[in-house]
Design an enzyme around this catalytic site. Structure first.
Site, PDB file in Angstrom:
ATOM      1  N   LYS A 118      13.821  39.764  32.723  1.00 51.24           N
ATOM      2  CA  LYS A 118      13.335  40.968  33.402  1.00 51.24           C
ATOM      3  C   LYS A 118      13.375  42.239  32.553  1.00 51.24           C
ATOM      4  O   LYS A 118      13.365  43.352  33.073  1.00 51.24           O
ATOM      5  CB  LYS A 118      14.093  41.236  34.730  1.00 51.24           C
ATOM      6  N   HIS A 133      14.572  33.301  26.674  1.00 52.57           N
ATOM      7  CA  HIS A 133      15.621  34.180  27.203  1.00 52.57           C
ATOM      8  C   HIS A 133      16.977  33.777  26.630  1.00 52.57           C
ATOM      9  O   HIS A 133      18.017  34.251  27.097  1.00 52.57           O
ATOM     10  CB  HIS A 133      15.703  34.081  28.735  1.00 52.57           C
ATOM     11  N   SER A 185      15.663  44.558  38.879  1.00 48.66           N
ATOM     12  CA  SER A 185      14.495  43.701  38.719  1.00 48.66           C
ATOM     13  C   SER A 185      14.885  42.224  38.877  1.00 48.66           C
ATOM     14  O   SER A 185      14.199  41.444  39.548  1.00 48.66           O
ATOM     15  CB  SER A 185      13.872  43.954  37.342  1.00 48.66           C
TER      16      SER A 185
HETATM   17  S1  PPS Z   1      10.639  37.513  33.102  1.00 50.52           S
HETATM   18  O1  PPS Z   1      10.569  36.769  34.389  1.00 50.52           O
HETATM   19  O2  PPS Z   1      12.008  37.549  32.582  1.00 50.52           O
HETATM   20  O3  PPS Z   1       9.690  37.010  32.115  1.00 50.52           O
HETATM   21  O4  PPS Z   1      10.255  39.010  33.500  1.00 50.52           O
HETATM   22  P1  PPS Z   1       9.836  40.143  32.473  1.00 50.52           P
HETATM   23  O5  PPS Z   1       8.406  40.035  32.183  1.00 50.52           O
HETATM   24  O6  PPS Z   1      10.797  40.190  31.344  1.00 50.52           O
HETATM   25  O7  PPS Z   1      10.122  41.464  33.322  1.00 50.52           O
HETATM   26  C1  PPS Z   1       9.428  41.778  34.502  1.00 50.52           C
HETATM   27  C2  PPS Z   1       9.594  43.257  34.709  1.00 50.52           C
HETATM   28  O8  PPS Z   1       8.752  43.956  33.783  1.00 50.52           O
HETATM   29  C3  PPS Z   1       7.857  44.778  34.516  1.00 50.52           C
HETATM   30  N1  PPS Z   1       6.586  44.911  33.816  1.00 50.52           N
HETATM   31  C4  PPS Z   1       6.043  46.099  33.509  1.00 50.52           C
HETATM   32  N2  PPS Z   1       6.486  47.348  33.690  1.00 50.52           N
HETATM   33  C5  PPS Z   1       5.680  48.354  33.289  1.00 50.52           C
HETATM   34  N3  PPS Z   1       4.464  48.172  32.735  1.00 50.52           N
HETATM   35  C6  PPS Z   1       3.977  46.919  32.528  1.00 50.52           C
HETATM   36  N4  PPS Z   1       2.789  46.757  31.991  1.00 50.52           N
HETATM   37  C7  PPS Z   1       4.793  45.807  32.914  1.00 50.52           C
HETATM   38  N5  PPS Z   1       4.643  44.468  32.871  1.00 50.52           N
HETATM   39  C8  PPS Z   1       5.751  43.936  33.416  1.00 50.52           C
HETATM   40  C9  PPS Z   1       7.721  44.054  35.850  1.00 50.52           C
HETATM   41  O9  PPS Z   1       7.146  44.887  36.830  1.00 50.52           O
HETATM   42  C10 PPS Z   1       9.173  43.704  36.106  1.00 50.52           C
HETATM   43  O10 PPS Z   1       9.966  44.872  36.392  1.00 50.52           O
HETATM   44  P2  PPS Z   1      10.263  45.423  37.865  1.00 50.52           P
HETATM   45  O11 PPS Z   1      11.236  46.528  37.672  1.00 50.52           O
HETATM   46  O12 PPS Z   1      10.823  44.312  38.674  1.00 50.52           O
HETATM   47  O13 PPS Z   1       8.952  45.920  38.379  1.00 50.52           O
END
Ligand code: PPS
Length: 300
Positions: free
Chosen positions: A52, A114, A144
Site C-alpha cells: 500500500k 513486497h 490504506s
Molecule cells: S498494493 O496492493 O500493495 O499493490 O497497493 P499499492 O499500489 O502499493 O498502494 C495502493 C495505494 O496507492 C494509492 N494510489 C495512488 N495514489 C495517488 N495517485 C495515484 N495515481 C495512485 N495510484 C495508487 C491507492 O489509492 C492506495 O492508497 P489509498 O490511501 O488506500 O487510497
C-alpha cells in the site's frame, strides 16, 4: 488463466504465520523455493514496497515509460498486475507471480515484490538489477492497508481499527514490520547503488519531478510531450477510472467494501486516528525510527 471475478474461485482468508521471523501468509510463502530460484536478467527492474505504499502507481509509470509508445495495445488489454507480476503471489485462480514473471515477453521485465529486503531472490543482486523502492509514511500506509485488508479476501481479517493499529506497531501484518521494511531497504541503498528509493508523498507533491528522477535512474529520456501525457495518465482519477489499473478485474477483492484506488491522499490518517492514538503512535515511532537520514512526511 481465468480472471473473470464472477467465475474465479475466491480464495479463503489465510492465517498469519511466522516465516523466518517475518509475519507472512502461505499465499506468499507456498512458492518459496521456486521464487528463491528465480533467474533474474540484468535488465529486469524490481519494484519493491511495503504493501500500500504506491506499488501500482509506480508500476504503471514504469510500464508507460518503457512500453507506452512501443506497445500501446498493452494499455487497453492487459491489467497492470499481469504487466508487472507480483513475484511471490501464489493464490487460487491466478497464475503464480513467479511463472508470470518467467513468461513476460517484455524487455525489460518489470516485476513487483513486497518482500523485505532479505527475502529478495539472490539472482536479482547477482545480476545487479535496477530496483525501485517506494515508501509511504506510516500513518497513511496503515490506513490504506486497513481498508485493503477488509476488501481483499487473500488477506487475514482486518478486525477493528484499534487492534489493527496495535498489530501494525508489533509488525504483525502481512510482510511484517513496516519499520523494519523501510529501514532495511534504506540501509541496503548504502551498499547497493542500483537502488532508487522514493516516497509516495513526493509523487503526490510533484509527479513530474519524480518521473524525471526515475528517468535519470533508468537511463531513459523523455520528450516534453510524452512526459505530459504520462504525468496526466497516472493521476489518481485517471487510474481510478482505468479498468486496467484499478484492479476491478482482480478476482479476490470485494469492491462493495472498498475500492482499490481508494483516496490516494497524504494525510487521510487524520480521518482515522484519534488524537490519543496519534500521540501514542508518535511516541512509539520515535523509539523505532532512529536513523536521522530517513525522513517521512505525514502531511504535505
Ligand atoms: S498494493 O496492493 O500493495 O499493490 O497497493 P499499492 O499500489 O502499493 O498502494 C495502493 C495505494 O496507492 C494509492 N494510489 C495512488 N495514489 C495517488 N495517485 C495515484 N495515481 C495512485 N495510484 C495508487 C491507492 O489509492 C492506495 O492508497 P489509498 O490511501 O488506500 O487510497
Amino acid at each position: 488463466m481465468s480472471l473473470d471475478p464472477e467465475k474465479a474461485a475466491v480464495p479463503s482468508r489465510p492465517e498469519l504465520l511466522d516465516f523466518h521471523g517475518v509475519s507472512m501468509t502461505h499465499y506468499f510463502t507456498d512458492n518459496w523455493e521456486n521464487i528463491q530460484n528465480f533467474q533474474a536478467r540484468p535488465d529486469d527492474v524490481l519494484i519493491a514496497t511495503y504493501p500500500k505504499a504506491g506499488t501500482t502507481w509506480v508500476s504503471y509509470i514504469l510500464d508507460l515509460l518503457y512500453f507506452g509508445k512501443t506497445a500501446p495495445e498493452r494499455q487497453t488489454s492487459i491489467p497492470i498486475y499481469q504487466r508487472v507480476p507480483f513475484l511471490e503471489i501464489a493464490i487460487p485462480s491466478i497464475e503464480p507471480g513467479k511463472d508470470l514473471a518467467d513468461k513476460l515477453p517484455t524487455s525489460p521485465r518489470l516485476i513487483k515484490t513486497h518482500f523485505p529486503v532479505q527475502f529478495v531472490p539472490k539472482s536479482f543482486w547477482e545480476q545487479n538489477c535496477r530496483m525501485i523502492y517506494v515508501a509511504r509514511n506510516a500513518k497513511d500506509n496503515i490506513v490504506s492497508f486497513f481498508h485493503f485488508d477488509q476488501m481483499t479476501m487473500i488477506q487475514p481479517e482486518a478486525g477493528d481499527w484499534t487492534s489493527y493499529l496495535q498489530r501494525f506497531k508489533e509488525g504483525k501484518l502481512v510482510f511484517g514490520s513496516w519499520y523494519d521494511h523501510v529501514n532495511d531497504w534504506w540501509k541496503k541503498k548504502q551498499t547497493y547503488s542500483n537502488l532508487h528509493y522514493m516516497f509516495f508523498e513526493d509523487l503526490v507533491e510533484d509527479t513530474g519531478r519524480e518521473i524525471d528522477k526515475l528517468c535519470c535512474f533508468l537511463g531513459l529520456s523523455l520528450s516534453a510531450e510524452d512526459k505530459k501525457q504520462i504525468t496526466g495518465g497516472v493521476q489518481f482519477d485517471n487510474m481510478k477510472k482505468n479498468k486496467m489499473t484499478n484492479y476491478s478485474t482482480f478476482p479476490a477483492m470485494d469492491f462493495k467494501i472498498s475500492t482499490f484506488m481508494r483516496k490516494g491522499k497524504v494525510g487521510d490518517w487524520k480521518n482515522h486516528f484519534t488524537v490519543a492514538q496519534s500521540e501514542e503512535f508518535d511516541d512509539d515511532y520515535k523509539k523505532k525510527m532512529k536513523d536521522p537520514t530517513l525522513n517521512f512526511r505525514s502531511e504535505i
